[in-house]
Design a protein around this motif. Structure first.
Motif, PDB file in Angstrom:
ATOM      1  N   PRO A   1      60.364  28.982  76.162  1.00 26.27           N
ATOM      2  CA  PRO A   1      59.069  28.685  76.811  1.00 26.27           C
ATOM      3  C   PRO A   1      59.166  27.632  77.910  1.00 26.27           C
ATOM      4  N   SER A   2      59.963  26.599  77.714  1.00 26.02           N
ATOM      5  CA  SER A   2      60.098  25.574  78.756  1.00 26.02           C
ATOM      6  C   SER A   2      60.790  26.148  79.994  1.00 26.02           C
TER       7      SER A   2
ATOM      8  N   ARG B   1      56.463  27.432  87.557  1.00 23.24           N
ATOM      9  CA  ARG B   1      56.269  26.290  88.446  1.00 23.24           C
ATOM     10  C   ARG B   1      57.021  26.492  89.763  1.00 23.24           C
ATOM     11  N   ALA B   2      58.243  26.991  89.678  1.00 23.36           N
ATOM     12  CA  ALA B   2      59.009  27.264  90.893  1.00 23.36           C
ATOM     13  C   ALA B   2      58.334  28.338  91.738  1.00 23.36           C
TER      14      ALA B   2
ATOM     15  N   LYS C   1      50.663  31.192  77.089  1.00 21.35           N
ATOM     16  CA  LYS C   1      49.813  30.066  76.689  1.00 21.35           C
ATOM     17  C   LYS C   1      50.616  28.771  76.614  1.00 21.35           C
ATOM     18  N   VAL C   2      51.812  28.840  76.000  1.00 19.58           N
ATOM     19  CA  VAL C   2      52.653  27.645  75.885  1.00 19.58           C
ATOM     20  C   VAL C   2      53.098  27.170  77.263  1.00 19.58           C
TER      21      VAL C   2
ATOM     22  N   LEU D   1      52.761  23.096  82.058  1.00 21.91           N
ATOM     23  CA  LEU D   1      52.641  22.899  83.494  1.00 21.91           C
ATOM     24  C   LEU D   1      51.599  21.835  83.815  1.00 21.91           C
ATOM     25  N   PRO D   2      51.714  21.167  84.956  1.00 22.82           N
ATOM     26  CA  PRO D   2      50.698  20.181  85.344  1.00 22.82           C
ATOM     27  C   PRO D   2      49.353  20.846  85.615  1.00 22.82           C
ATOM     28  N   ALA D   3      48.300  20.090  85.464  1.00 21.69           N
ATOM     29  CA  ALA D   3      46.951  20.626  85.640  1.00 21.69           C
ATOM     30  C   ALA D   3      46.730  21.001  87.105  1.00 21.69           C
ATOM     31  N   GLY D   4      46.049  22.104  87.299  1.00 18.80           N
ATOM     32  CA  GLY D   4      45.724  22.540  88.655  1.00 18.80           C
ATOM     33  C   GLY D   4      46.784  23.380  89.325  1.00 18.80           C
TER      34      GLY D   4
END
Length: 803
Positions: free
Chosen positions: A393-394, A401-402, A439-440, A445-448
């Motif tokens: 998951p990470s 994110r990338a 979901k995980v 991830l950072p908000a937004g």
């Protein structure tokens, strides 16, 4: 000093004295007087030969005997003079090369000059720094600039070798000039005054900020609080410097890849540099070097990265992405040019964008590859495999994110590459697992942070959007992989017709042999999953047709990348390199398709097709629908003693024999006793489907076998025999009559099947005989072409040689 070591006459040695000290004083006085007389006398005086020839400046036998033709003695030069002469000759050669515009000569001589100066100005017997080297550097720099401007103005073709040598010299001059910045500035202020001081000893060149070296000899206040110094590798005192971060970073990067470089020490130095970094430019530059140095710790394609190092790299890539998300003035991309900032910090102006050379997608892909390698190297039956799988998951969150960062910076190629990686982590998972991993990942991830390309939340829609984006790309490999992942996902969720239609419309089966090995493996997995989907929906014929392509070869383990096929006796052994490549292609255990379940589904489908077909064609017919099933059945029938079934194959063979004899209830019991059905979702529905299929095929087998012995058969009697409703019996019989499989008619008034005794005509008998002979001919040709015959011959030859 003993008198026996003196070089005096015999009369002096025979002199008698009672005190040894008096002899010592006389020796010293006599030797000093002798040296003074040698200095004052003429050089041709032979008394100089009394001086030992092994001392510096002393004469040797060869010097006395080896005179030149002119009568002069050979001149002996010191090491210092030889070094200076070599340096001056190299400088003259560079000057000649400048006049002739010969950059090849300039480059080679400049290398010699730089190496000589480096050796001469270091060590125990170092000499004063030659200042003509500074003059040579400045003149070369000016010549390079003039030559570059002339070439641009004239637009003539430059000699490739000469241009390459000039570029190499330009880089060397630029690099070395940074070490002597203070001397270069002094020369530019007053060249004549600078060169006048040539004879005076000058200190070693220093950089803008001098290093503060701490050694054992310094006092405790300088060495540290406790008066000790840190000792590094090899017993050398560690150097604690106050250089700028970017200068120190450049030094570390220059030492990367060199022999005897400690990679772990480099990573530790970069970690400390990152802790001291303050500006975003410094942090990004150090992180790019730090991540690359951690990847350097893993050497070779067979070994995988240590889990601790892998997590450190993952953390550092997230750090770099977070910095660039907050600082939009910096972009890391692969096509950026080298930034010439002279080891100084970069602070972009408002609205300015600074591009740094690096590859975030390369780091992410390498992390993903190392994650797969670690799973391959871990035993799947241990808790370590589950613990490692918890890191997925990470890693998936990092991919998301990338992707968001690539969308923000409009790096289209990187977007498609990271979407393929996301798809590889999702396509084989059920919808519940996809929903949980999404979901995980959002929680990590950072908000937004949101993607504008992929906006779906539902698993099926998410897979559709990921694949649809890749369908629009120009790279055919990406489109092919996206299509196969989409097909696999449809088949996994019981959408057989969608998956089959997509596969047929894509025409991948015509060109898949030209694709790379990983894509061929994905194609095999998709085809197998389509066959399993058809079986779960009760489409036995379609399931057998799909699985026949893979399971019929006997190499399903190798074709699905779930293991390496063992070579049989007599076959050519593969090389270790090929075996290593095969092992690297293996899929992690959690992605495997159960091979026992696959074989069970294939043999069950073959049984439900082969047994009625064999009953229809008669006992002497050699046609077959499934070759592997027929071989297993023939082998089972040849056994002298048949015990109770022990494994999956034995259960299916026993069920096939019971079904062929009309005992469908025994066949049902054998099939339901197989435990591998519990691996399929919705097991009870699949078992009830199997029971219904066994009843229907048992009815068809019974009619084919015993139709010649009856004139009529009651529908109610058949219904009670096979536990089927009357309308189902009527439907099956009507279909057999329509397909001309059964010569009969259905009387709906009396609810019976009227069987017609039809004798074959002469033409039909001849046609049947011809078909049997053709089948025998084909069978013999296939037997001759199969490799087992060659294996048997090789085995016989081997046994004869041993005997």
């Amino acid at each position: 000093m003993s008198r026996f070591f003196r070089s005096n006459s015999d009369s002096e040695s025979e002199s008698d004295s009672s005190d040894n000290d008096s002899f010592y004083d006389e020796d010293v006085l006599s030797s000093s007087e002798e040296e003074e007389s040698d200095v004052e006398a003429d050089q041709e005086d032979q008394q100089a030969s009394k001086k030992s020839r092994f001392l510096k400046g002393g004469d040797s036998d060869s010097d006395l005997d080896s005179d030149d033709e002119g009568g002069r003695k050979r001149q002996v030069k010191s090491q210092k003079d030889k070094r200076l002469e070599d340096m001056q000759s190299a400088a003259k050669a560079i000057e000649n090369g400048r006049k002739n515009n010969d950059w090849t000569l300039i480059s080679s001589e400049f290398d010699k000059l730089s190496t000589s100066i480096s050796k001469a100005t270091t060590g125990f017997d170092k000499i004063a720094f030659p200042k003509f080297y500074i003059k040579t550097l400045i003149e070369l720099d000016e010549l390079i600039q003039e030559t570059t401007q002339k070439d641009k103005a004239s637009k003539k073709k430059v000699n490739p070798a000469n241009g390459k040598a000039m570029n190499a010299t330009k880089l060397k001059v630029k690099k070395i000039s940074k070490q002597y910045e203070s001397m270069i500035e002094q020369y530019k202020k007053d060249p004549e005054e600078f060169m006048k001081e040539e004879e005076e000893p000058t200190p070693e060149p220093v950089k803008p900020k001098a290093e503060k070296k701490v050694t054992i000899d310094v006092p405790a206040a300088t060495a540290g609080d406790d008066g000790f110094t840190s000792v590094g590798k090899g017993g050398k005192a560690a150097e604690v410097d106050d250089k700028p971060i970017l200068v120190r970073l450049r030094e570390v990067l220059e030492s990367r890849g060199k022999k005897n470089t400690d990679r772990e020490e480099q990573a530790n130095i970069l970690e400390s540099l990152y802790a001291k970094s303050k500006s975003p430019f410094q942090k990004i530059s150090v992180l790019l070097a730090l991540i690359a140095s951690r990847f350097d710790l893993t050497i070779g394609s067979t070994s995988h990265m240590d889990i601790k190092t892998w997590k450190s790299v993952e953390k550092e890539v997230n750090l770099m992405l977070s910095i660039m998300e907050n600082e939009s003035s910096f972009i890391v991309c692969e096509d950026a040019e080298d930034l010439d900032n002279d080891d100084k910090d970069v602070a972009p102006a408002a609205g300015e964008v600074v591009k740094l050379r690096g590859s975030i997608i390369g780091y992410v892909e390498r992390l993903d590859d190392e994650f797969i390698k670690s799973l391959q190297a871990t035993d799947p039956h241990t808790p370590d495999y589950i613990d490692r799988l918890r890191d997925e998951p990470s890693l998936y969150a990092l991919l998301v994110r990338a992707q968001a960062y690539f969308e923000k910076t409009a790096l289209q190629e990187s977007i498609s590459r990271v979407i393929v990686r996301r798809l590889d982590h999702l396509y084989y998972k059920p919808e519940q697992v996809i929903r949980s991993i999404e979901k995980v990942a959002k929680e990590m991830l950072p908000a937004g942070l949101e993607s504008k390309v992929i906006v779906a939340d539902e698993p099926s829609q998410l897979i559709h959007e990921l694949c649809a984006y890749l369908y629009k790309q120009n790279v055919s490999m990406l489109r092919t992989r996206a299509m196969l992942c989409h097909i696999f996902h449809f088949a996994l969720h019981n959408q057989f017709h969608k998956a089959r239609d997509m596969l047929l419309m894509s025409h991948l089966q015509e060109s898949i042999h030209q694709a790379d090995v990983a894509t061929q493996i994905l194609y095999n997995r998709a085809v197998v999953q389509i066959g399993l989907s058809a079986f779960r929906q009760g489409l036995i014929k379609e399931s057998h047709a799909c699985l026949q392509e893979i399971q019929g070869t006997g190499r399903a383990k190798e074709l699905l990348a779930q293991g390496i096929q063992q070579n049989r006796y007599g076959q050519q052994q593969s090389s270790p390199e090929l075996e290593q490549l095969e092992r690297q292609r293996q899929l992690p255990f959690h992605m495997h398709i159960n091979l026992e379940l696959l074989e069970c589904v294939f043999l069950t489908s073959s049984m439900l097709l082969e047994i009625p077909g064999q009953a229809q064609a008669g006992p002497n017919n050699k046609k077959f629908i499934s070759r592997p099933f027929r071989r297993l059945l023939d082998f089972n029938e040849r056994q002298a003693f048949a015990g109770p079934p022990e494994n999956t194959r034995d259960h299916i063979m026993s069920a096939a024999k019971a079904l062929a004899s009309g005992e469908w209830e025994r066949a049902r019991d054998y099939i339901l006793a197989i435990k591998v059905w519990d691996l399929l979702p919705d097991t009870e529905a699949i078992k009830s489907m199997l029971v219904r299929k066994i009843q229907e095929e048992g009815l068809r087998t019974y009619l084919f076998t015993y139709a010649s012995y009856y004139s009529t058969l009651g529908v109610s009697q058949l219904s009670s025999m096979f536990d089927l409703p009357s309308h189902t019996i009527a439907s099956i019989v009507s279909k057999m009559i329509w397909n001309e499989e059964l010569a009969a008619s259905l009387d709906q008034v009396s609810q019976c099947v009227v069987l017609h005794q039809v004798e074959s005509s002469r033409l039909q008998e001849l046609a049947l005989q011809f078909s049997e002979k053709a089948a025998n001919l084909v069978d013999q040709n296939e037997r001759l072409a199969t490799p087992p015959n060659r294996n048997e011959k090789a085995q016989q030859q081997h046994q004869q040689q041993q005997n």
